[in-house]
Design an enzyme around this catalytic site. Structure first.
Site, PDB file in Angstrom:
ATOM      1  CB  SER A 266      -0.952  -0.023   1.180  1.00 34.95           C
ATOM      2  OG  SER A 266      -0.230  -0.240   2.355  1.00 34.95           O
ATOM      3  CB  THR A 267      -0.015   4.591  -1.325  1.00 43.03           C
ATOM      4  OG1 THR A 267      -0.345   4.040  -2.604  1.00 43.03           O
ATOM      5  CG2 THR A 267       0.599   5.964  -1.506  1.00 43.03           C
ATOM      6  CD  GLU A 293       5.452  -0.411  -9.662  1.00 47.16           C
ATOM      7  OE1 GLU A 293       4.404   0.266  -9.768  1.00 47.16           O
ATOM      8  OE2 GLU A 293       6.528  -0.032 -10.164  1.00 47.16           O
ATOM      9  CB  CYS A 327      -2.567  -3.179  -7.403  1.00 43.18           C
ATOM     10  SG  CYS A 327      -1.792  -4.204  -8.634  1.00 43.18           S
TER      11      CYS A 327
HETATM   12  P1  NAD Z   1       0.348  -3.755   2.837  1.00 41.38           P
HETATM   13  O1  NAD Z   1       0.913  -2.420   2.547  1.00 41.38           O
HETATM   14  O2  NAD Z   1      -0.540  -3.912   4.012  1.00 41.38           O
HETATM   15  O3  NAD Z   1       1.531  -4.815   3.061  1.00 41.38           O
HETATM   16  C1  NAD Z   1       2.523  -4.986   2.082  1.00 41.38           C
HETATM   17  C2  NAD Z   1       3.781  -5.456   2.761  1.00 41.38           C
HETATM   18  O4  NAD Z   1       4.275  -4.390   3.566  1.00 41.38           O
HETATM   19  C3  NAD Z   1       3.576  -6.642   3.711  1.00 41.38           C
HETATM   20  O5  NAD Z   1       4.677  -7.507   3.620  1.00 41.38           O
HETATM   21  C4  NAD Z   1       3.511  -5.985   5.054  1.00 41.38           C
HETATM   22  O6  NAD Z   1       3.865  -6.821   6.120  1.00 41.38           O
HETATM   23  C5  NAD Z   1       4.522  -4.875   4.878  1.00 41.38           C
HETATM   24  N1  NAD Z   1       4.375  -3.782   5.834  1.00 41.38           N
HETATM   25  C6  NAD Z   1       3.260  -3.309   6.396  1.00 41.38           C
HETATM   26  N2  NAD Z   1       3.544  -2.293   7.227  1.00 41.38           N
HETATM   27  C7  NAD Z   1       4.888  -2.132   7.175  1.00 41.38           C
HETATM   28  C8  NAD Z   1       5.796  -1.249   7.817  1.00 41.38           C
HETATM   29  N3  NAD Z   1       5.381  -0.322   8.658  1.00 41.38           N
HETATM   30  N4  NAD Z   1       7.116  -1.368   7.522  1.00 41.38           N
HETATM   31  C9  NAD Z   1       7.538  -2.300   6.644  1.00 41.38           C
HETATM   32  N5  NAD Z   1       6.724  -3.166   6.024  1.00 41.38           N
HETATM   33  C10 NAD Z   1       5.418  -3.076   6.273  1.00 41.38           C
HETATM   34  O7  NAD Z   1      -0.356  -4.269   1.500  1.00 41.38           O
HETATM   35  P2  NAD Z   1      -1.172  -5.605   1.241  1.00 41.38           P
HETATM   36  O8  NAD Z   1      -2.482  -5.508   1.951  1.00 41.38           O
HETATM   37  O9  NAD Z   1      -0.337  -6.797   1.460  1.00 41.38           O
HETATM   38  O10 NAD Z   1      -1.404  -5.489  -0.344  1.00 41.38           O
HETATM   39  C11 NAD Z   1      -2.386  -4.658  -0.870  1.00 41.38           C
HETATM   40  C12 NAD Z   1      -1.797  -3.350  -1.338  1.00 41.38           C
HETATM   41  O11 NAD Z   1      -0.768  -3.604  -2.290  1.00 41.38           O
HETATM   42  C13 NAD Z   1      -2.828  -2.502  -2.081  1.00 41.38           C
HETATM   43  O12 NAD Z   1      -2.648  -1.160  -1.751  1.00 41.38           O
HETATM   44  C14 NAD Z   1      -2.500  -2.762  -3.549  1.00 41.38           C
HETATM   45  O13 NAD Z   1      -2.925  -1.750  -4.415  1.00 41.38           O
HETATM   46  C15 NAD Z   1      -1.014  -2.890  -3.497  1.00 41.38           C
HETATM   47  N6  NAD Z   1      -0.503  -3.663  -4.628  1.00 41.38           N
HETATM   48  C16 NAD Z   1       0.078  -2.970  -5.645  1.00 41.38           C
HETATM   49  C17 NAD Z   1       0.551  -3.645  -6.764  1.00 41.38           C
HETATM   50  C18 NAD Z   1       1.175  -2.889  -7.901  1.00 41.38           C
HETATM   51  O14 NAD Z   1       1.810  -3.528  -8.741  1.00 41.38           O
HETATM   52  N7  NAD Z   1       1.019  -1.580  -7.967  1.00 41.38           N
HETATM   53  C19 NAD Z   1       0.433  -5.034  -6.824  1.00 41.38           C
HETATM   54  C20 NAD Z   1      -0.147  -5.712  -5.755  1.00 41.38           C
HETATM   55  C21 NAD Z   1      -0.612  -5.007  -4.659  1.00 41.38           C
END
Ligand code: NAD
Length: 541
Positions: A266-267, A293, A327
């Site tokens: 996520s962003t 991404e 996404c």
């Molecule tokens: P998320 O941001 O909750 O988690 C992604 C990863 O980040 C996980 O491994 C999580 O443990 C880690 N994370 C969370 N908080 C963190 C922190 N404070 N420090 C370091 N790492 C941390 O996302 P999600 O729910 O797993 O996936 C969904 C999100 O991913 C959506 O926003 C989606 O749009 C995006 N996404 C984007 C693409 C793309 O290609 N643009 C592809 C797939 C998913």
């Protein structure tokens, strides 16, 4: 050391299997799923090739049946994170010196193993732990991952072939060195293939990795490690650890050898990571590469000339496959007023035929959302939409977490084009529609461009070339992947390089050469065959 300019085997994108009833492929996955359902696994971290278990563990729950546990995973302490970094650094020298064709062999073998004996295991693990249907698991965990492995090998050779001009008596070379240090891969829950690729793409170019997957993808992450081990990936090239994301990340980002972040998620998380890296910048021996991404607010626009059936199919597949947790999933749609009545009737009648439930039942088009946290977040938006007077829920709006985290495909129609569900990423099976006046096509394009902070994917349905051209111009910065008469999801490796800009990411295009280029630091080598032996130039004589 290479002793030839080797030609790669021929390959195309992996063929998607259909999982028709009573087919061998369907029965294989069902058997594997059943086996995983019945047998609990204690999932270890993998550090330097060794399985590491800790006392502190979390259970892995099944999203579509959250009372059921399929295993548990170990939580890393600080010393495990340190061990993972050390192991990546120790493995680096031999790995980066291995010739490219040896690295290529490992990933080509991984592709063939996944295409054959690992296919049902990878698919079943993704179905059970991430709640994907047979088809959604197949296009992700099998086909896309295979394509990443194979095409990244091809892109690697294209990069190595890209060499500068030389002149008389001079030979110029570019050597594509891996980055100095190690890469940190942080991966999301929603694509098993993305999780693999965020590690494999830098590894392909000679880097070593510390990998922290999403807590909701650990089960299939472990199968990826099994696959890579069987393919011959040396110990320590990829080190897999689980635990508190903040604790792990703080430890990793304080290492002076941290040389790159490969992130998808996520962003807000990505922006936080960027800030942390910035704050630590004086610690590092290099400027770390940051590739991320992130989120999307992906759109469909139906021009007055569009075909209604195509628009409806695009909305249903684009918004609701994998419960809208892509996404690239369509989550806002702009429909021309002349089409609206027909689109609405058809959409409601088609959605009435959709079944939701356990992924093991192939009749279910949709399954559960990933977690209680996600369920509660989406539910809140739906509850508010039921109260807000500018919007109407014309389909769905029901949910239940009694057995699993199930949410109906939900269609909101909003009179306000900047209503909260038109602008924010919900990451669930909800689409919001705004009906625009047929003659306002030009201005609706400006509105689409200004509505959200994201710029990942978008699609136009139209049979009028001028309108398509106008959309391409006016929406040039609104989407990194733009679709004409197609849904905005389902990018294929090597065919539609994927990624967006603005708050959707650094647009480094996974599934293309552009991404691999971020994991090398080229060295230019000039060799002079007849060097000057006198410093004077002729004009000085
Ligand atoms: P998320 O941001 O909750 O988690 C992604 C990863 O980040 C996980 O491994 C999580 O443990 C880690 N994370 C969370 N908080 C963190 C922190 N404070 N420090 C370091 N790492 C941390 O996302 P999600 O729910 O797993 O996936 C969904 C999100 O991913 C959506 O926003 C989606 O749009 C995006 N996404 C984007 C693409 C793309 O290609 N643009 C592809 C797939 C998913």
């Amino acid at each position: 050391m290479s002793k030839g300019f080797f030609k790669l085997p021929n390959f195309n994108c992996e063929k998607v299997k259909s999982y028709k009833s009573d087919s061998n492929e369907l029965n294989d996955v069902i058997q594997e799923y059943q086996r995983m359902w019945d047998k609990k696994r204690e999932i270890p971290m993998i550090i330097g090739g060794s399985e590491v278990h800790t006392e502190k563990k979390n259970n892995i729950k099944v999203p579509h049946n959250h009372k059921h546990t399929i295993g548990s995973y170990s939580i890393a302490k600080k010393n495990h994170v340190k061990d993972a970094i050390k192991s990546a650094l120790d493995a680096k020298k031999k790995w980066e010196e291995l010739s490219w064709e040896n690295r290529a062999s490992i990933f080509l073998k991984a592709a063939d193993l996944l295409s054959g004996p690992f296919r049902s295991k990878m698919n079943a693990s993704t179905m059970i732990s991430q709640s994907k249907s047979f088809h959604q698991a197949e296009i992700d965990a099998a086909c896309e991952m295979i394509d990443f492995f194979r095409f990244n090998v091809k892109f690697m050779t294209e990069i190595y072939h890209d060499q500068p001009e030389s002149s008389e008596k001079i030979w110029n070379k570019l050597e594509y060195r891996p980055l100095e240090g190690f890469i940190y891969a942080i991966t999301p829950f929603n694509f098993t293939s993305i999780a693999a690729n965020l590690c494999v793409a830098p590894a392909m170019m000679g880097n070593t990795i510390v990998w922290k997957p999403s807590e909701n993808q650990i089960y299939s992450a472990n199968i990826i490690m099994d696959l890579l081990k069987e393919s011959g990936l040396p110990d320590g090239v990829i080190n897999l650890i689980y635990g508190d994301p903040n604790d792990i990340t703080d430890e990793i980002l304080s290492s002076k050898y941290f040389s790159g972040l490969h992130f998808t998620g996520s962003t807000d998380v990505f922006k936080g990571l960027w800030k942390k890296i910035g704050n630590n910048i004086n610690k590092y021996i290099n400027y770390p590469r940051i590739v991320g991404e992130t989120g999307g607010k992906d759109f469909i626009i139906a021009h007055s000339s569009a075909n209604v059936n195509q628009v409806v199919a695009g909305i249903i597949r684009g918004a609701f496959e994998y419960q809208g947790q892509k996404c690239s999933a369509a989550s806002r749609a702009y429909i021309s007023s002349n089409l609206w009545d027909e689109v609405k009737d058809k959409l409601i009648s088609e959605l009435n035929s959709i079944k939701i439930g356990d992924p093991i039942d192939p009749k279910n088009f949709m399954n559960a959302v990933i977690s209680e946290k996600s369920f509660d977040k989406i539910k809140k938006y739906i509850i508010n939409a039921k109260k807000d007077k500018d919007v109407e829920i014309i389909f769905g709006g029901n949910y239940s977490k009694k057995v699993g985290f199930f949410i109906e495909p939900t269609v909101i129609v909003s009179k306000d084009p900047k209503y909260v569900t038109m602008t924010e990423e919900l990451f669930g099976p909800v689409i919001t529609i705004y009906v625009y006046k047929e003659l306002n096509f030009d201005s609706i394009l400006s509105l689409i461009d200004e509505t959200s902070i994201y710029a990942l994917t978008g699609a136009i349905f139209s049979n009028d070339r001028y309108s398509i051209d106008l959309a391409l111009q006016k929406l040039k910065n609104s989407a990194g992947n733009f679709y004409i008469n197609d849904k905005p999801t389902g990018a294929v490796v090597s065919q539609q390089p994927f990624g967006g800009s603005r708050s959707s990411g650094t647009n480094d295009k996974a599934g293309s050469k552009l991404n691999l280029l971020r994991w090398v630091s080229p060295r230019t080598i000039k060799e002079n065959f007849l060097p000057a032996s006198d410093f004077r130039y002729p004009f000085m004589e």
